[in-house]
Design a protein around this motif. Structure first.
Motif, PDB file in Angstrom:
ATOM      1  N   TYR A   1     -32.741 -33.623 -29.605  1.00  0.00           N
ATOM      2  CA  TYR A   1     -31.303 -33.734 -29.862  1.00  0.00           C
ATOM      3  C   TYR A   1     -31.068 -34.938 -30.770  1.00  0.00           C
ATOM      4  O   TYR A   1     -31.418 -36.063 -30.419  1.00  0.00           O
ATOM      5  CB  TYR A   1     -30.548 -33.917 -28.538  1.00  0.00           C
ATOM      6  CG  TYR A   1     -30.797 -32.805 -27.553  1.00  0.00           C
ATOM      7  CD1 TYR A   1     -29.923 -31.736 -27.440  1.00  0.00           C
ATOM      8  CD2 TYR A   1     -31.940 -32.818 -26.738  1.00  0.00           C
ATOM      9  CE1 TYR A   1     -30.162 -30.704 -26.530  1.00  0.00           C
ATOM     10  CE2 TYR A   1     -32.188 -31.794 -25.839  1.00  0.00           C
ATOM     11  CZ  TYR A   1     -31.291 -30.737 -25.738  1.00  0.00           C
ATOM     12  OH  TYR A   1     -31.544 -29.719 -24.853  1.00  0.00           O
ATOM     13  N   GLY A   2     -30.508 -34.698 -31.952  1.00  0.00           N
ATOM     14  CA  GLY A   2     -30.242 -35.787 -32.883  1.00  0.00           C
ATOM     15  C   GLY A   2     -31.501 -36.491 -33.344  1.00  0.00           C
ATOM     16  O   GLY A   2     -31.491 -37.694 -33.588  1.00  0.00           O
TER      17      GLY A   2
ATOM     18  N   SER B   1     -32.603 -38.594 -30.228  1.00  0.00           N
ATOM     19  CA  SER B   1     -32.818 -39.593 -31.263  1.00  0.00           C
ATOM     20  C   SER B   1     -34.315 -39.866 -31.435  1.00  0.00           C
ATOM     21  O   SER B   1     -35.110 -38.938 -31.615  1.00  0.00           O
ATOM     22  CB  SER B   1     -32.022 -40.858 -30.931  1.00  0.00           C
ATOM     23  OG  SER B   1     -31.955 -41.742 -32.015  1.00  0.00           O
ATOM     24  N   LEU B   2     -34.733 -41.125 -31.371  1.00  0.00           N
ATOM     25  CA  LEU B   2     -36.155 -41.450 -31.407  1.00  0.00           C
ATOM     26  C   LEU B   2     -36.910 -40.651 -30.348  1.00  0.00           C
ATOM     27  O   LEU B   2     -38.019 -40.151 -30.591  1.00  0.00           O
ATOM     28  CB  LEU B   2     -36.353 -42.951 -31.178  1.00  0.00           C
ATOM     29  CG  LEU B   2     -37.757 -43.449 -30.843  1.00  0.00           C
ATOM     30  CD1 LEU B   2     -38.715 -43.187 -31.981  1.00  0.00           C
ATOM     31  CD2 LEU B   2     -37.723 -44.930 -30.490  1.00  0.00           C
TER      32      LEU B   2
ATOM     33  N   ASP C   1     -23.843 -35.668 -37.315  1.00  0.00           N
ATOM     34  CA  ASP C   1     -24.792 -36.693 -36.891  1.00  0.00           C
ATOM     35  C   ASP C   1     -25.709 -37.028 -38.066  1.00  0.00           C
ATOM     36  O   ASP C   1     -26.401 -36.160 -38.604  1.00  0.00           O
ATOM     37  CB  ASP C   1     -25.599 -36.169 -35.702  1.00  0.00           C
ATOM     38  CG  ASP C   1     -26.580 -37.201 -35.143  1.00  0.00           C
ATOM     39  OD1 ASP C   1     -26.725 -38.284 -35.741  1.00  0.00           O
ATOM     40  OD2 ASP C   1     -27.191 -36.909 -34.105  1.00  0.00           O
ATOM     41  N   GLY C   2     -25.730 -38.309 -38.446  1.00  0.00           N
ATOM     42  CA  GLY C   2     -26.510 -38.703 -39.612  1.00  0.00           C
ATOM     43  C   GLY C   2     -27.964 -39.014 -39.347  1.00  0.00           C
ATOM     44  O   GLY C   2     -28.754 -39.155 -40.291  1.00  0.00           O
TER      45      GLY C   2
ATOM     46  N   GLY D   1     -24.898 -39.973 -42.890  1.00  0.00           N
ATOM     47  CA  GLY D   1     -24.029 -41.135 -42.743  1.00  0.00           C
ATOM     48  C   GLY D   1     -24.624 -42.155 -41.803  1.00  0.00           C
ATOM     49  O   GLY D   1     -23.926 -43.072 -41.352  1.00  0.00           O
ATOM     50  N   GLY D   2     -25.913 -41.990 -41.477  1.00  0.00           N
ATOM     51  CA  GLY D   2     -26.568 -42.905 -40.554  1.00  0.00           C
ATOM     52  C   GLY D   2     -26.114 -42.686 -39.121  1.00  0.00           C
ATOM     53  O   GLY D   2     -25.606 -41.622 -38.760  1.00  0.00           O
ATOM     54  N   VAL D   3     -26.287 -43.717 -38.310  1.00  0.00           N
ATOM     55  CA  VAL D   3     -25.876 -43.628 -36.907  1.00  0.00           C
ATOM     56  C   VAL D   3     -24.352 -43.645 -36.848  1.00  0.00           C
ATOM     57  O   VAL D   3     -23.713 -44.600 -37.293  1.00  0.00           O
ATOM     58  CB  VAL D   3     -26.454 -44.795 -36.091  1.00  0.00           C
ATOM     59  CG1 VAL D   3     -26.028 -44.686 -34.628  1.00  0.00           C
ATOM     60  CG2 VAL D   3     -27.969 -44.828 -36.208  1.00  0.00           C
ATOM     61  N   ASN D   4     -23.766 -42.598 -36.308  1.00  0.00           N
ATOM     62  CA  ASN D   4     -22.311 -42.459 -36.271  1.00  0.00           C
ATOM     63  C   ASN D   4     -21.882 -41.914 -34.909  1.00  0.00           C
ATOM     64  O   ASN D   4     -22.735 -41.639 -34.048  1.00  0.00           O
ATOM     65  CB  ASN D   4     -21.844 -41.555 -37.420  1.00  0.00           C
ATOM     66  CG  ASN D   4     -22.505 -40.183 -37.387  1.00  0.00           C
ATOM     67  OD1 ASN D   4     -23.078 -39.794 -36.384  1.00  0.00           O
ATOM     68  ND2 ASN D   4     -22.421 -39.456 -38.491  1.00  0.00           N
ATOM     69  N   PRO D   5     -20.573 -41.765 -34.663  1.00  0.00           N
ATOM     70  CA  PRO D   5     -20.129 -41.307 -33.339  1.00  0.00           C
ATOM     71  C   PRO D   5     -20.723 -39.972 -32.906  1.00  0.00           C
ATOM     72  O   PRO D   5     -20.945 -39.763 -31.703  1.00  0.00           O
ATOM     73  CB  PRO D   5     -18.608 -41.216 -33.505  1.00  0.00           C
ATOM     74  CG  PRO D   5     -18.283 -42.260 -34.524  1.00  0.00           C
ATOM     75  CD  PRO D   5     -19.419 -42.207 -35.496  1.00  0.00           C
ATOM     76  N   ALA D   6     -20.990 -39.074 -33.850  1.00  0.00           N
ATOM     77  CA  ALA D   6     -21.551 -37.774 -33.487  1.00  0.00           C
ATOM     78  C   ALA D   6     -22.926 -37.897 -32.849  1.00  0.00           C
ATOM     79  O   ALA D   6     -23.340 -37.023 -32.081  1.00  0.00           O
ATOM     80  CB  ALA D   6     -21.625 -36.872 -34.721  1.00  0.00           C
ATOM     81  N   HIS D   7     -23.625 -38.991 -33.148  1.00  0.00           N
ATOM     82  CA  HIS D   7     -24.969 -39.169 -32.601  1.00  0.00           C
ATOM     83  C   HIS D   7     -24.929 -39.521 -31.117  1.00  0.00           C
ATOM     84  O   HIS D   7     -25.914 -39.304 -30.404  1.00  0.00           O
ATOM     85  CB  HIS D   7     -25.680 -40.297 -33.373  1.00  0.00           C
ATOM     86  CG  HIS D   7     -27.125 -40.463 -33.005  1.00  0.00           C
ATOM     87  ND1 HIS D   7     -28.055 -39.464 -33.197  1.00  0.00           N
ATOM     88  CD2 HIS D   7     -27.803 -41.519 -32.455  1.00  0.00           C
ATOM     89  CE1 HIS D   7     -29.244 -39.892 -32.790  1.00  0.00           C
ATOM     90  NE2 HIS D   7     -29.115 -41.129 -32.332  1.00  0.00           N
TER      91      HIS D   7
END
Length: 277
Positions: free
Chosen positions: A177-178, A146-147, A207-208, A257-263
């Motif tokens: 990753y993401g 992520s960040l 992942d959005g 889709g923004g932050v979602n379960p895949a993230h």
């Protein structure tokens, strides 16, 4: 190590990765996931060199040393606080201003991500300077989710210039990753030119977050994307995309889709699972 067999202009379909590459991506994600732990005494079973952080930006992570692989790994945590969210929202593109680093004049990066990296850069580079003297054959690796993945890219760009590669050392690698887009096209092209197949950018299904900062704001992903397009994770469900970074056949084909379960899950591992023993 797999070699890139496609370029940004190939226009062909992405290709499944090898079991060795899949294992490698999983191995480094364990560091990225462990960076969320307040204390990680044995990152991925290896030696903890430094647990770093900034009270101003709330960025944290660690440096680990793997003497078997001869690596120094810098792991940066993803968003976990209000301060992190404010950094994520600072989407203005600015010049890459970090001591000891010079990028092409028109290269621009995310203002919040740069502020986050600069808040911990001195801690990291000071520790790495000592470790490189003690372990001159160890290559540098940056990782993050992520960040943290965006910061891992900025870190890799910085470390590549600050620490020249010796004849006995493999060049710096980076694994994200993401991660959201971190800069403009000039920056992405610079990363591609400097790292090539040594930059690994992993995306899990829909992942959005990787597309949450749109290209319409002037942003552009670097390559090489590894897209796990189906669950469960496996080499056959993970493909290597075009080297340019914005492959229309890969995750860029799915609206954010923004932050979602895949993230929250990568390569079958739920964030923030610690691998600290």
């Amino acid at each position: 190590m797999d070699q890139i067999i496609m370029s940004a202009n190939d226009g062909g379909a992405p290709t499944p990765i090898s079991p060795d590459t899949f294992e490698e991506l999983t191995h480094y994600f364990k560091y990225a996931s462990s960076a969320y732990s307040p204390v990680c005494l044995r990152p991925n079973g290896n030696t903890l060199v430094l647990q770093f952080g900034s009270q101003v930006t709330d960025i944290q992570g660690f440096i680990a040393r793997d003497d078997h692989r001869r690596e120094l790994i810098v792991a940066l945590r993803g968003s976990a606080s209000v301060a992190d969210a404010l950094l994520d929202a600072s989407v203005i593109l600015v010049p890459f201003l970090t001591p000891g680093v010079k990028l092409p004049p028109k290269a621009r990066v995310h203002a919040g991500f740069l502020a986050a990296w600069d808040s911990v850069a001195v801690q990291i580079t000071t520790a790495l300077a000592t470790q490189r003297q003690l372990h001159p054959g160890h290559r540098l690796v940056t990782v993050g989710h992520s960040l943290g993945g965006a910061l891992a890219t900025l870190a890799a760009v910085s470390l590549l210039q600050i620490f020249p590669v010796s004849p006995v050392m493999d060049q710096t690698r980076t694994y994200s990753y993401g991660a959201p887009r971190a800069g403009n096209q000039v920056f992405a092209e610079y990363v591609n030119a400097e790292f090539g197949a040594r930059a690994f950018r992993v995306v899990h299904t829909n992942d959005g977050v990787p597309t949450i900062i749109p290209t319409s704001l002037g942003y552009h992903h670097h390559g090489v994307e590894y897209w796990q397009h189906l669950d469960p994770p496996s080499p056959s469900t993970t493909v290597r995309c075009a080297a340019g970074g914005e492959d229309p056949f890969c995750s860029a084909s799915i609206p954010s889709g923004g932050v979602n379960p895949a993230h929250a899950t990568y390569l079958g591992i739920t964030v923030p699972t610690p691998f600290c023993l």
